[in-house]
Design a protein around this motif. Structure first.
Motif, PDB file in Angstrom:
ATOM      1  N   ASP A 181      -5.538  -0.521   1.490  1.00  0.00           N
ATOM      2  CA  ASP A 181      -6.998  -0.555   1.618  1.00  0.00           C
ATOM      3  C   ASP A 181      -7.488  -0.084   2.994  1.00  0.00           C
ATOM      4  O   ASP A 181      -8.509   0.586   3.099  1.00  0.00           O
ATOM      5  CB  ASP A 181      -7.549  -1.952   1.275  1.00  0.00           C
ATOM      6  CG  ASP A 181      -6.993  -3.072   2.145  1.00  0.00           C
ATOM      7  OD1 ASP A 181      -6.141  -2.806   3.021  1.00  0.00           O
ATOM      8  OD2 ASP A 181      -7.402  -4.241   1.930  1.00  0.00           O
ATOM      9  N   ARG A 182      -6.760  -0.422   4.061  1.00  0.00           N
ATOM     10  CA  ARG A 182      -7.211  -0.048   5.403  1.00  0.00           C
ATOM     11  C   ARG A 182      -6.805   1.366   5.812  1.00  0.00           C
ATOM     12  O   ARG A 182      -7.254   1.872   6.829  1.00  0.00           O
ATOM     13  CB  ARG A 182      -6.664  -1.051   6.432  1.00  0.00           C
ATOM     14  CG  ARG A 182      -7.209  -2.449   6.277  1.00  0.00           C
ATOM     15  CD  ARG A 182      -6.805  -3.307   7.451  1.00  0.00           C
ATOM     16  NE  ARG A 182      -7.019  -4.723   7.196  1.00  0.00           N
ATOM     17  CZ  ARG A 182      -6.678  -5.693   8.035  1.00  0.00           C
ATOM     18  NH1 ARG A 182      -6.097  -5.390   9.183  1.00  0.00           N
ATOM     19  NH2 ARG A 182      -6.896  -6.964   7.734  1.00  0.00           N
ATOM     20  N   TRP A 217      -0.697  -8.227   3.915  1.00  0.00           N
ATOM     21  CA  TRP A 217      -0.089  -6.913   4.180  1.00  0.00           C
ATOM     22  C   TRP A 217      -0.194  -6.533   5.654  1.00  0.00           C
ATOM     23  O   TRP A 217      -0.214  -5.346   5.993  1.00  0.00           O
ATOM     24  CB  TRP A 217      -0.749  -5.849   3.302  1.00  0.00           C
ATOM     25  CG  TRP A 217      -0.659  -6.172   1.851  1.00  0.00           C
ATOM     26  CD1 TRP A 217      -1.662  -6.571   1.024  1.00  0.00           C
ATOM     27  CD2 TRP A 217       0.530  -6.146   1.047  1.00  0.00           C
ATOM     28  NE1 TRP A 217      -1.190  -6.794  -0.241  1.00  0.00           N
ATOM     29  CE2 TRP A 217       0.158  -6.539  -0.264  1.00  0.00           C
ATOM     30  CE3 TRP A 217       1.875  -5.826   1.303  1.00  0.00           C
ATOM     31  CZ2 TRP A 217       1.075  -6.614  -1.308  1.00  0.00           C
ATOM     32  CZ3 TRP A 217       2.784  -5.910   0.265  1.00  0.00           C
ATOM     33  CH2 TRP A 217       2.389  -6.296  -1.023  1.00  0.00           C
ATOM     34  N   GLU A 218      -0.240  -7.526   6.531  1.00  0.00           N
ATOM     35  CA  GLU A 218      -0.446  -7.272   7.953  1.00  0.00           C
ATOM     36  C   GLU A 218       0.586  -6.318   8.571  1.00  0.00           C
ATOM     37  O   GLU A 218       0.242  -5.522   9.448  1.00  0.00           O
ATOM     38  CB  GLU A 218      -0.446  -8.596   8.726  1.00  0.00           C
ATOM     39  CG  GLU A 218      -1.165  -8.526  10.072  1.00  0.00           C
ATOM     40  CD  GLU A 218      -2.654  -8.209   9.927  1.00  0.00           C
ATOM     41  OE1 GLU A 218      -3.267  -7.840  10.935  1.00  0.00           O
ATOM     42  OE2 GLU A 218      -3.200  -8.325   8.814  1.00  0.00           O
ATOM     43  N   MET A 225       1.240  -2.297  14.254  1.00  0.00           N
ATOM     44  CA  MET A 225       2.529  -2.589  13.620  1.00  0.00           C
ATOM     45  C   MET A 225       2.919  -1.550  12.575  1.00  0.00           C
ATOM     46  O   MET A 225       4.088  -1.416  12.218  1.00  0.00           O
ATOM     47  CB  MET A 225       2.477  -3.966  12.943  1.00  0.00           C
ATOM     48  CG  MET A 225       2.139  -5.116  13.868  1.00  0.00           C
ATOM     49  SD  MET A 225       1.810  -6.647  12.940  1.00  0.00           S
ATOM     50  CE  MET A 225       3.396  -6.940  12.154  1.00  0.00           C
ATOM     51  N   ARG A 226       1.927  -0.812  12.075  1.00  0.00           N
ATOM     52  CA  ARG A 226       2.123   0.061  10.925  1.00  0.00           C
ATOM     53  C   ARG A 226       3.247   1.078  11.116  1.00  0.00           C
ATOM     54  O   ARG A 226       4.045   1.323  10.211  1.00  0.00           O
ATOM     55  CB  ARG A 226       0.818   0.791  10.618  1.00  0.00           C
ATOM     56  CG  ARG A 226       0.885   1.705   9.417  1.00  0.00           C
ATOM     57  CD  ARG A 226      -0.437   2.426   9.215  1.00  0.00           C
ATOM     58  NE  ARG A 226      -1.528   1.508   8.926  1.00  0.00           N
ATOM     59  CZ  ARG A 226      -2.807   1.838   8.923  1.00  0.00           C
ATOM     60  NH1 ARG A 226      -3.157   3.076   9.229  1.00  0.00           N
ATOM     61  NH2 ARG A 226      -3.738   0.943   8.640  1.00  0.00           N
ATOM     62  N   GLY A 227       3.326   1.675  12.287  1.00  0.00           N
ATOM     63  CA  GLY A 227       4.296   2.738  12.525  1.00  0.00           C
ATOM     64  C   GLY A 227       5.725   2.331  12.237  1.00  0.00           C
ATOM     65  O   GLY A 227       6.500   3.107  11.667  1.00  0.00           O
ATOM     66  N   VAL A 240      11.879   9.531   7.313  1.00  0.00           N
ATOM     67  CA  VAL A 240      11.926   9.066   8.699  1.00  0.00           C
ATOM     68  C   VAL A 240      10.614   8.366   9.005  1.00  0.00           C
ATOM     69  O   VAL A 240       9.571   8.662   8.415  1.00  0.00           O
ATOM     70  CB  VAL A 240      12.166  10.235   9.678  1.00  0.00           C
ATOM     71  CG1 VAL A 240      13.567  10.798   9.495  1.00  0.00           C
ATOM     72  CG2 VAL A 240      11.122  11.333   9.501  1.00  0.00           C
ATOM     73  N   PHE A 241      10.649   7.436   9.937  1.00  0.00           N
ATOM     74  CA  PHE A 241       9.449   6.664  10.263  1.00  0.00           C
ATOM     75  C   PHE A 241       9.596   6.070  11.655  1.00  0.00           C
ATOM     76  O   PHE A 241      10.573   6.328  12.365  1.00  0.00           O
ATOM     77  CB  PHE A 241       9.212   5.565   9.215  1.00  0.00           C
ATOM     78  CG  PHE A 241      10.267   4.486   9.203  1.00  0.00           C
ATOM     79  CD1 PHE A 241      10.027   3.261   9.806  1.00  0.00           C
ATOM     80  CD2 PHE A 241      11.505   4.696   8.594  1.00  0.00           C
ATOM     81  CE1 PHE A 241      10.996   2.263   9.803  1.00  0.00           C
ATOM     82  CE2 PHE A 241      12.472   3.704   8.570  1.00  0.00           C
ATOM     83  CZ  PHE A 241      12.221   2.490   9.183  1.00  0.00           C
ATOM     84  N   GLY A 242       8.637   5.238  12.029  1.00  0.00           N
ATOM     85  CA  GLY A 242       8.642   4.589  13.339  1.00  0.00           C
ATOM     86  C   GLY A 242       7.582   5.187  14.244  1.00  0.00           C
ATOM     87  O   GLY A 242       7.177   6.340  14.066  1.00  0.00           O
ATOM     88  N   LYS A 243       7.133   4.420  15.208  1.00  0.00           N
ATOM     89  CA  LYS A 243       6.089   4.880  16.131  1.00  0.00           C
ATOM     90  C   LYS A 243       6.491   6.171  16.827  1.00  0.00           C
ATOM     91  O   LYS A 243       5.669   7.039  17.094  1.00  0.00           O
ATOM     92  CB  LYS A 243       5.790   3.787  17.162  1.00  0.00           C
ATOM     93  CG  LYS A 243       5.081   2.571  16.587  1.00  0.00           C
ATOM     94  CD  LYS A 243       4.809   1.537  17.665  1.00  0.00           C
ATOM     95  CE  LYS A 243       4.099   0.322  17.079  1.00  0.00           C
ATOM     96  NZ  LYS A 243       3.848  -0.722  18.096  1.00  0.00           N
TER      97      LYS A 243
END
Length: 340
Positions: A181-182, A217-218, A225-227, A240-243
């Motif tokens: 949603d965000r 879903w914080e 925190m999303r990254g 692949v992912f991460g900040k």
């Protein structure tokens, strides 16, 4: 598109899809963001307003048809997909959107959801997942986590929670996606892809209920925190992912594992997302936080004939080979009784 009196097409806007009804969700509810994106996306699809229908069941999310200036049906608990299927068969030209929640769609509506997915009726299902029953004031739902304390589970839920995208893939859905949603830009793109898909599209929206399950879903809702907790899926791209994009997902035998990228563990060793690979989609759908990042994007997309096209084809074939039939003759074809 709409048409003026001189038959000149005019472009539709968000305002054209916004009804005059006051929106009544709790302050801070994620439903507002979903509604706003839907009203923003629909004008971009080029579908006449009179061909758009929203069908909902019961729950907070199911107020949606009132807030859309389109045709709409607020139906009964869990049966929105059934009614929508019949509507699509009766009028295949309609663009139909089923709005449901984790309680409405996966509890009493679970059986109906499975069958519309396997049949591949050409409609769109948007499932709002806040892991709680919001409208009835905070009971645990089919997606609530084990141990979650609610009014109906004061000592903690003892049930295994359902994974909506996992359920959809198990039912052989041809389009399965997840958004947040965000993450409004991402949500808008997913809605467009769902609308373009020929067949049943199933979109799970991770949605916050600030009153009864705030922060569910914080890990991916919080931009800080999303990254490190979100895996953005792109067809043909490595996972692949991460900040700093220094983490990835690779296979260890038959099990995916999260690894840190370095000089010896490189990006080309990571799983490459393939939305057409059924076995990989099962693996991706099973990735759940905190052991894995939460996958967002199109998890599964394949082409398969639509249910209503095949059904209409059978009707035409039957009429060509056997004639259109006579209803009166059909009624009197078997034994009849006269009741005096």
């Amino acid at each position: 598109m709409s048409t003026t009196k001189d038959k000149t097409p005019t472009a539709l806007t968000k305002k054209d899809f916004t009804s005059d009804q006051a929106v009544r969700w709790c302050p801070g509810c994620g439903d507002y963001a979903i509604l706003a994106q839907m009203q923003k996306v629909l004008p971009e699809l080029g579908i006449p307003k009179e061909n758009v229908v929203f069908v909902s069941g019961i729950g907070c999310s199911s107020r949606f048809p009132y807030y859309m200036d389109t045709y709409g049906l607020h139906t009964i608990h869990g049966r929105a997909t059934t009614i929508a299927s019949g509507l699509k068969v009766a009028n295949p030209d309609l663009s139909i959107w089923v709005i449901t929640g984790d309680g409405d769609g996966l509890s009493i509506g679970g059986n109906h959801l499975l069958h519309v997915l396997r049949r591949n009726v050409n409609l769109n299902i948007i499932l709002f997942n806040n892991r709680i029953y919001g409208l009835t004031k905070g009971q645990y739902s089919p997606t609530s986590l084990p141990g979650h304390k609610t009014k109906s589970s004061p000592m903690g839920s003892i049930e295994q929670s359902l994974n909506p995208v996992g359920v959809a893939i198990a039912a052989h859905a041809t389009f399965v996606a997840r958004t947040l949603d965000r993450h409004v830009k991402h949500m808008g793109e997913i809605l467009k892809k769902a609308a373009a898909h020929q067949g049943t599209s199933f979109v799970e929206v991770l949605q916050n209920c600030p009153i009864f399950n705030d922060g569910a879903w914080e890990p991916v809702a919080d931009t800080k925190m999303r990254g490190d907790n979100m895996l953005g899926l792109e067809h043909g791209q490595p996972m692949v992912f991460g900040k700093t994009v220094k983490k990835g997902v690779r296979l260890n035998g038959l099990k995916p594992e999260v690894v840190e990228l370095n000089d010896t563990v490189t990006e080309d060793q990571m799983l490459v997302h393939d939305k057409e690979d059924e076995m990989q989609s099962i693996l991706v759908s099973r990735m759940q936080y905190p052991d894995y990042p939460i996958p967002l994007g199109v998890i599964r997309q394949v082409e398969r004939p639509c249910y209503e096209d095949q059904l209409i084809g059978q009707v035409k074939l039957a009429q060509e080979t056997k004639g259109k039939g006579d209803l009166k003759q059909l009624y009197h074809a078997a034994d009849t009784w006269e009741v005096k």
